[in-house]
Design an enzyme around this catalytic site. Structure first.
Site, mmCIF file in Angstrom:
data_model
loop_
_atom_site.group_PDB
_atom_site.id
_atom_site.type_symbol
_atom_site.label_atom_id
_atom_site.label_comp_id
_atom_site.label_asym_id
_atom_site.label_seq_id
_atom_site.Cartn_x
_atom_site.Cartn_y
_atom_site.Cartn_z
ATOM 1 N N GLY A 64 49.253 40.763 39.716
ATOM 2 C CA GLY A 64 48.421 41.327 38.663
ATOM 3 C C GLY A 64 48.709 42.802 38.508
ATOM 4 O O GLY A 64 49.108 43.472 39.459
ATOM 5 N N ASP A 179 29.660 42.638 40.915
ATOM 6 C CA ASP A 179 30.662 42.467 39.855
ATOM 7 C C ASP A 179 31.163 41.018 39.822
ATOM 8 O O ASP A 179 32.368 40.771 39.734
ATOM 9 C CB ASP A 179 31.828 43.437 40.063
ATOM 10 C CG ASP A 179 32.655 43.629 38.790
ATOM 11 O OD1 ASP A 179 32.145 43.328 37.697
ATOM 12 O OD2 ASP A 179 33.824 44.067 38.897
#
Length: 698
Positions: A64, A179
């Protein structure tokens, strides 16, 4: 010695484990996370050891990429396993805020040990910024899965229940994720979900400095109302709201920016409605409570709502509680329905007398059965909570015991608890096996780190093993690693200080110990080699000087040498040099005293001769002393012979069986006769000589 000093002046020579990892974190989610503005650009964390990642990890690709960092796929060449390396780079790597969040993530995940949470193996700093070494999860993210379309209700609920288990573990340790979203849930190839990206995690006891009042942190679509207002107000129930929003996206395939309950499967509507309440007090209060509600949905047939709980008062007289058949013969003990045959009697919940299943009050003791059943349910539910807490605390035996107790008391009207007890017993057994395997893996990992002299990594691996599961061997290995790490720091600091003061003598044993403790340190090996070369050079110079008869040069070569620095051969040479030096000093004083009056007497020469011969026995190559000994021998020889004769005569006599007196004459060389008849005689063996002449009678 310049080489030794240069070895120690190289950058980070002795930083080693003494300055080991102190890193930080930030969120690298697939969707934008608020609260990560870069700040404090003038602050850099300088007290973290800079390590060479390429020395241990072989980078194979990028998993990523974000604006402030990346996640790389790599192979740990030491442990031979795939890992994910999370990096923050560029300006973020110089941001105090980003660094501190990076460290938060490292510490948050390190405290957790659960199959539904991504594990962290290590953290530190490379030359281009901080890094996290994490478990590699090979199935993509839940966000990737959601982009393919809505998940089935069964799959969504199964995934959500597992995430509840992971969150329960985190919340038990006081860690709030803050989160949770599909991008921060990874899936392995078997579909096992794992929570990741704890960059915004809040440790309830220690977050006062990390989150200022009024700060907004998280991903907007998945933030509960209180987190939108003020991130410092969040608690465990805030994570449950975010998880419910994640479930919404799983079952609808759409972002929860606008939540439409009409799009939610009807079976799930009540659960999500409660989980997404604006007020925290109106939601589910724990992750386990949400999980249990979801499991209820999982066991409800598609398209139906759970039926209301039946009460015992609904049975008619003679009605079977299993099949509903009404038996006109109230005295029957079993149902007359051939397909059923269930018992028509049950034990009173108070006195245990057998009463009809439709009776609400016991005829023997007057016990109110519905009331007693409600009390029993409450009691067993409390025990269920205790068992689940014990499992979370890894008290497997006690958790299994309570589950068995619940199963033994679960009546037909408590079938849900009986079903739970059976399922929970299986869960306990599976978790025990999983934890045992995890412990074995952590021990194997720690031993590999220990063999590589990476004590902090070994300590970290062992400390992730819950204390309840640490065996004596694990505790001893942890203690060994801690002691060796501490000793290595002390020894290396001492070496650095002594070399800084140019105190090289006696340093070799300390460096050798440092090499034993930190065999991975090339600088220590270099210093050891230099000290050995220095020591061997001094011993060689001393031997060369002795061969040349130069005692002073030999003594100068070994001056200050410490015995601990020497090997066996070197120690023998140095001791010989010291002995020779001591004898020579003594001999110089003796000669000086003898020459004080200008004449060396026979007695003085004899003393010089004795000491000189002792010296030459150790160092026969000294020409000056050899000449001195020859001179002393000439002067002292008559006196020595006289003393030898007197010594012989002074020896006691031996009387044999005939009464003869005999004197022992030792082997050796002596002068026989006097004046012109004097001649040298050598006796190779001692023998006895009669003191008087032998008579005829004898």
């Amino acid at each position: 010695m310049d080489d030794i000093e240069k070895s120690l002046s190289d950058e980070a020579t002795f930083a080693g484990a003494a300055k080991r990892r102190s890193t930080a974190e930030m969120s690298l989610g697939d969707e934008r996370t608020l609260g990560d503005r870069l700040g404090d650009q003038d602050t850099v964390i300088d007290d973290i050891e800079v390590v060479d990642l390429e020395a241990r990890y072989k980078v194979e690709g990028t998993l990523g990429q974000g604006g402030m960092g990346a996640v790389l796929l790599a192979t740990d060449t030491r442990l031979d396993r795939k890992v994910a390396i999370k990096r923050i780079l560029g300006e973020a790597a110089r941001s105090k805020t980003a660094i501190m969040r990076f460290l938060t993530e490292a510490k948050a995940i390190a405290a957790l040990n659960h199959p539904n949470i991504v594990q962290i193996y290590d953290y530190g700093r490379a030359k281009d910024g901080p890094f996290l070494i994490m478990e590699y999860v090979d199935g993509g993210s839940l966000l990737d899965r959601c982009r393919e379309g809505a998940l089935s209700l069964e799959d969504a609920v199964a995934l959500a229940c597992q995430l509840c288990d992971g969150l329960a573990k985190a919340h038990d340790l006081g860690i709030i994720h803050r989160d949770i979203k599909p991008a921060n849930v990874l899936l392995n190839k078997d579909g096992l979900p794992k929570l990741t990206d704890f960059g915004l995690a809040k440790a309830e006891a220690t977050d006062h400095q990390m989150t200022m009042t009024g700060a907004v942190m998280g991903t907007p679509d998945f933030m509960p109302p209180e987190q939108r207002r003020d991130a410092s107000e969040v608690d465990a129930r805030s994570d449950l709201w975010s998880l419910a929003a994640t479930i919404y996206q799983m079952v609808t395939g759409r972002s929860p920016k606008i939540i439409r309950f009409r799009d939610v499967p009807s079976e799930l509507e009540d659960v999500l409605t409660k989980a997404l309440e604006d007020r925290k007090d109106d939601r589910y209060q724990t992750a386990r409570e949400l999980r249990d509600a979801l499991k209820g949905v999982q066991h409800t047939p598609s398209g139906t709502k759970p039926p209301p709980a039946a009460t015992e008062g609904e049975l008619q007289e003679g009605q079977c509680s299993s099949c509903g058949t009404v038996n006109t013969d109230f005295s029957r003990k079993f149902c007359r329905n051939p397909a059923c045959g269930a018992a028509m009697r049950t034990a009173c919940l108070k006195c245990e007398s057998q009463i009809p299943v439709w009776d609400l009050v016991c005829g023997e003791c007057g016990g109110n059965q519905p009331q007693l059943l409600g009390e029993l349910r409450e009691s067993l539910i409390a025990k269920r909570s205790t068992a689940e807490a014990l499992l979370a605390d890894l008290s497997f035996d006690e958790a299994a015991r309570i589950a068995a107790e619940i199963a033994s008391k679960a009546l037909p009207h408590l079938s849900d608890l009986a079903e739970w007890a059976q399922s929970f017993g299986t869960q306990v057994a599976e978790e025990r096996v999983r934890q045992e395997r995890a412990v074995a893996e952590k021990v194997r990992e720690a031993k590999a780190h220990h063999e590589a002299f990476d004590y902090l990594a070994a300590i970290h691996a062992l400390e992730t093993i819950p204390e309840r599961l640490r065996t004596g061997d694990v505790s001893r290995l942890l203690d060994t690693c801690a002691k060796q790490y501490s000793e290595s720091v002390h020894v290396i600091d001492e070496i650095t200080n002594r070399i800084g003061r140019k105190e090289y003598d006696g340093l070799l044993p300390l460096v050798t110990r440092a090499r034993d403790l930190r065999g991975d340190r090339k600088d220590i090996a270099k210093i050891q080699s230099q000290l050995v070369e220095r020591r061997d050079g001094r011993v060689t110079r001393a031997q060369t000087a002795l061969q040349a008869g130069d005692t002073r040069a030999a003594l100068a070569a070994v001056k200050g040498v410490v015995d601990e620095d020497l090997d066996e051969a070197g120690l023998e040479v140095v001791r010989r040099v010291r002995k020779i030096g001591e004898i020579e000093s003594r001999l110089v004083l003796i000669v000086k005293d003898a020459k004080a009056d200008g004449v060396i007497s026979a007695e003085e020469a004899l003393t010089i001769l004795d000491v000189g011969e002792e010296y030459l026995a150790l160092n026969p190559n000294h020409a000056g002393i050899e000449a001195l000994v020859a001179q002393a021998r000439r002067i002292a020889e008559p006196l020595r012979l006289s003393l030898k004769r007197e010594h012989i005569l002074a020896r006691p006599l031996l009387r044999n069986s005939l009464g003869m007196q005999l004197k022992l004459l030792p082997a050796g060389t002596f002068m026989m006769g006097e004046d012109e008849d004097a001649h040298e005689v050598t006796l190779t063996k001692p023998f006895y000589l009669g003191v008087y002449e032998v008579t005829n009678a004898q």
